[in-house]
Structure formats: C-alpha cells, structure tokens
Scaffold this motif. Structure first.
Motif, mmCIF file in Angstrom:
data_model
loop_
_atom_site.group_PDB
_atom_site.id
_atom_site.type_symbol
_atom_site.label_atom_id
_atom_site.label_comp_id
_atom_site.label_asym_id
_atom_site.label_seq_id
_atom_site.Cartn_x
_atom_site.Cartn_y
_atom_site.Cartn_z
ATOM 1 N N ARG A 147 -53.076 -7.451 6.359
ATOM 2 C CA ARG A 147 -52.839 -6.377 7.319
ATOM 3 C C ARG A 147 -54.135 -5.569 7.337
ATOM 4 O O ARG A 147 -55.098 -5.649 7.050
ATOM 5 C CB ARG A 147 -51.836 -5.382 7.124
ATOM 6 N N SER A 148 -54.416 -4.781 8.179
ATOM 7 C CA SER A 148 -55.034 -3.764 8.787
ATOM 8 C C SER A 148 -55.495 -2.611 7.520
ATOM 9 O O SER A 148 -54.003 -2.458 7.189
ATOM 10 C CB SER A 148 -55.203 -3.016 9.921
ATOM 11 N N VAL A 149 -55.749 -2.217 8.194
ATOM 12 C CA VAL A 149 -56.562 -0.448 7.296
ATOM 13 C C VAL A 149 -55.469 0.333 8.090
ATOM 14 O O VAL A 149 -55.116 0.204 8.800
ATOM 15 C CB VAL A 149 -57.584 -0.536 7.268
ATOM 16 N N GLN A 150 -54.459 1.458 7.560
ATOM 17 C CA GLN A 150 -53.994 1.803 7.880
ATOM 18 C C GLN A 150 -53.276 3.306 7.463
ATOM 19 O O GLN A 150 -54.162 3.180 5.462
ATOM 20 C CB GLN A 150 -52.375 1.562 7.813
ATOM 21 N N ALA A 151 -52.797 4.611 7.508
ATOM 22 C CA ALA A 151 -52.400 5.583 6.459
ATOM 23 C C ALA A 151 -50.637 5.525 7.230
ATOM 24 O O ALA A 151 -50.373 5.573 8.628
ATOM 25 C CB ALA A 151 -53.142 6.169 6.905
ATOM 26 N N ILE A 152 -49.705 5.731 6.253
ATOM 27 C CA ILE A 152 -48.877 6.347 6.794
ATOM 28 C C ILE A 152 -48.357 7.725 6.247
ATOM 29 O O ILE A 152 -48.624 8.553 5.383
ATOM 30 C CB ILE A 152 -47.586 4.839 5.642
ATOM 31 N N GLU A 153 -47.607 8.115 7.091
ATOM 32 C CA GLU A 153 -46.836 9.810 7.130
ATOM 33 C C GLU A 153 -45.614 9.557 6.756
ATOM 34 O O GLU A 153 -45.264 9.053 8.181
ATOM 35 C CB GLU A 153 -47.616 10.556 7.901
ATOM 36 N N ILE A 154 -44.450 10.944 6.238
ATOM 37 C CA ILE A 154 -43.593 10.791 6.565
ATOM 38 C C ILE A 154 -42.989 12.394 7.450
ATOM 39 O O ILE A 154 -43.908 13.319 7.284
ATOM 40 C CB ILE A 154 -42.761 11.397 5.596
ATOM 41 N N ALA A 155 -42.817 11.952 8.401
ATOM 42 C CA ALA A 155 -42.664 13.251 9.472
ATOM 43 C C ALA A 155 -40.874 13.800 9.353
ATOM 44 O O ALA A 155 -40.402 12.919 9.191
ATOM 45 C CB ALA A 155 -42.520 13.009 10.564
ATOM 46 N N VAL A 156 -40.877 14.850 9.071
ATOM 47 C CA VAL A 156 -39.891 15.507 8.311
ATOM 48 C C VAL A 156 -39.300 16.889 10.521
ATOM 49 O O VAL A 156 -40.019 17.378 9.737
ATOM 50 C CB VAL A 156 -40.247 16.452 7.918
ATOM 51 N N ASP A 157 -38.355 16.689 10.270
ATOM 52 C CA ASP A 157 -37.731 17.604 11.969
ATOM 53 C C ASP A 157 -37.726 18.831 11.182
ATOM 54 O O ASP A 157 -36.803 18.421 9.951
ATOM 55 C CB ASP A 157 -36.783 16.831 12.734
ATOM 56 N N ALA A 158 -37.300 19.800 12.172
ATOM 57 C CA ALA A 158 -37.239 21.192 10.840
ATOM 58 C C ALA A 158 -37.825 21.747 12.402
ATOM 59 O O ALA A 158 -38.127 22.391 13.502
ATOM 60 C CB ALA A 158 -37.975 21.542 10.231
ATOM 61 N N LEU A 159 -36.819 22.917 11.889
ATOM 62 C CA LEU A 159 -36.481 23.624 13.165
ATOM 63 C C LEU A 159 -37.130 25.291 12.688
ATOM 64 O O LEU A 159 -37.206 25.830 13.467
ATOM 65 C CB LEU A 159 -34.856 24.216 13.046
ATOM 66 N N ASP A 160 -36.808 24.779 11.471
ATOM 67 C CA ASP A 160 -37.478 26.502 10.106
ATOM 68 C C ASP A 160 -38.793 25.507 9.485
ATOM 69 O O ASP A 160 -38.216 25.468 8.291
ATOM 70 C CB ASP A 160 -36.678 27.217 9.862
ATOM 71 N N ILE A 161 -40.080 25.408 9.954
ATOM 72 C CA ILE A 161 -41.146 24.642 9.063
ATOM 73 C C ILE A 161 -40.423 25.687 8.328
ATOM 74 O O ILE A 161 -41.795 25.070 7.268
ATOM 75 C CB ILE A 161 -42.260 23.962 9.700
ATOM 76 N N ALA A 162 -41.753 27.084 8.301
ATOM 77 C CA ALA A 162 -41.332 27.366 6.685
ATOM 78 C C ALA A 162 -40.759 27.816 6.330
ATOM 79 O O ALA A 162 -41.174 27.832 5.247
ATOM 80 C CB ALA A 162 -42.293 28.519 7.408
#
Length: 236
Positions: free
Chosen positions: A117-132
């Motif tokens: 495969r190509s080079v790549q980077a993966i992130e985990i995205a977390v939905d939040a109402l209050d990120i802090a």
C-alpha cells in the motif's frame, strides 16, 4: 539537490500543506497528516539498518528533532516532522533532500508506495460535546501525550512511541446516538485517495458524502460504521 532550494529561505518556517507536498513530491516522499513519509525497499533487516544509519547520518545534529524510522526486513519507513511545531518546516524538506541523496549512494530509492500500500497515517476521531471533559480520560487510558507544543484542552493526542494512531476530538453540537461516535480517519497521499475510495466501495462500502472531497470522503461499511479517507488538500 532540489532545484530552487534557496527559495525556502534562510530561516526555518512552517510550510503550507501545498508547499510541503510540492517540494518533496518528485523525491518520492509524500506529505501526509503533518509529516513527510517515504518507503525505502530493502532486501534484508541488515540492509534496512544500514539504510537507517545512512539516513540518520545525513540529518546530522537535526536527527533527534526531525527524524523517526521503522526498520523492517523488507523496508525502511522514514518520517520527517519538526516535533516542537508538530508540522513540516523548511528544515524537514532540506533533510528529505539530504536523505534521498544519501540513500541513492547506497543504490536505494525513496518511494511513496510499497507493493502492499501507499504510505499513510491513521487517526482515531472521537465525537464529543465537551472535549475538555473527555480528553484527560483518553490521555490516561491510552498512555498518550500532547503533540509537541499543542497542549490545549481540545488538542489532539499522540502515542509518545509513535506506534499507535493519533487521537483527535470532533466537536459535536448535539448527541448523535444513531451513529458510531468513534471512527477512523485514514490519511493517504493526495494522488492515491480516489483509488482508495474506489477500492473501499468495491469491497462493499457506501459513500455517505463527498461534499468536502478531496479534503475527505465519508464512507461506511455494510452496517453503517463510518470511516473517512482524508488528504491534506483543501486545508490550507
């Protein structure tokens, strides 16, 4: 050496995504998720180690601040990023040029795509109402840390050993219980994104939105679990 290197200027500065991509494209590197990435195909672990030593020597005193590598039996994976800025700077481009030239002396190439495969980077995205409120939990439970100087209550988190995917937090205005609250962002080189989307659709996925393409495409599996294919384009 890259043509027009003097245009980078005498003082290091953070590059736009377009600038970073343009400068390294012909060197066989790709700009992905705030980093310059490249593969170096090799025939053995010892050859990968020699190539890694050559790359480190080419970066000199800048290695600790900019360079990271993974040494594997069939490839050397190289990343360049100015760690304090968590971004690509003019110095990273200069180092990519030096590393590429040094590896060519060993008869090795820097390329953006392996047979797998190509080079790549993966992130985990977390939905939040209050990120802090939730960020400290994710920082503690994963053993992750702040990314460079980005230490704010809504900033992303990264694996200090650079082994796991980064975690970022998506601000929500209202709960959305009808969909998954955590999804993967797969950041790929801009020149392979369309093919990656097509392959995902051919594998049974569906396209939920391409309204923000080529910044990102929102895809889903057969049961509605979402993932995004993303590029640097459209973000400057």
């Amino acid at each position: 050496m890259l043509d027009g290197m003097a245009e980078l200027g005498p003082e290091p500065r953070v590059l736009t995504r377009q600038e970073a991509s343009d400068w390294v494209f012909d060197l066989g590197w790709r700009y992905v998720l705030g980093m310059l990435l490249s593969y170096v195909p090799v025939g053995s672990l010892s050859e990968a180690a020699r190539a890694g030593a050559q790359a480190a020597e080419a970066t000199g005193m800048d290695a600790d601040e900019h360079l990271s590598m993974e040494i594997l039996p069939d490839r050397l994976m190289i990343r360049l990023q100015t760690r304090t800025d968590a971004a690509v700077t003019t110095q990273d481009v200069i180092l990519a040029d030096r590393i590429t030239a040094a590896l060519r002396e060993l008869g090795l190439d820097t390329i953006p795509t392996s047979p797998a495969r190509s080079v790549q980077a993966i992130e985990i995205a977390v939905d939040a109402l209050d990120i802090a409120a939730i960020r400290p939990f994710w920082k503690a439970v994963t053993g992750y840390d702040d990314e460079g100087l980005h230490t704010g209550p809504t900033d992303s988190l990264v694996d200090p050993l650079r082994q796991g995917p980064a975690i970022w937090f998506q601000q929500m205005d209202a709960p959305r219980p009808q969909r998954n609250r955590i999804h993967l962002d797969i950041s790929v080189p801009h020149d392979v994104a369309t093919r990656r989307v097509e392959e995902a659709l051919a594998a049974g996925g569906s396209l939920l939105s391409d309204a923000r393409a080529p910044r990102f495409w929102v895809l889903a599996d057969a049961e509605g679990n979402e993932a995004c294919v993303t590029t640097w384009q459209g973000r400057d």
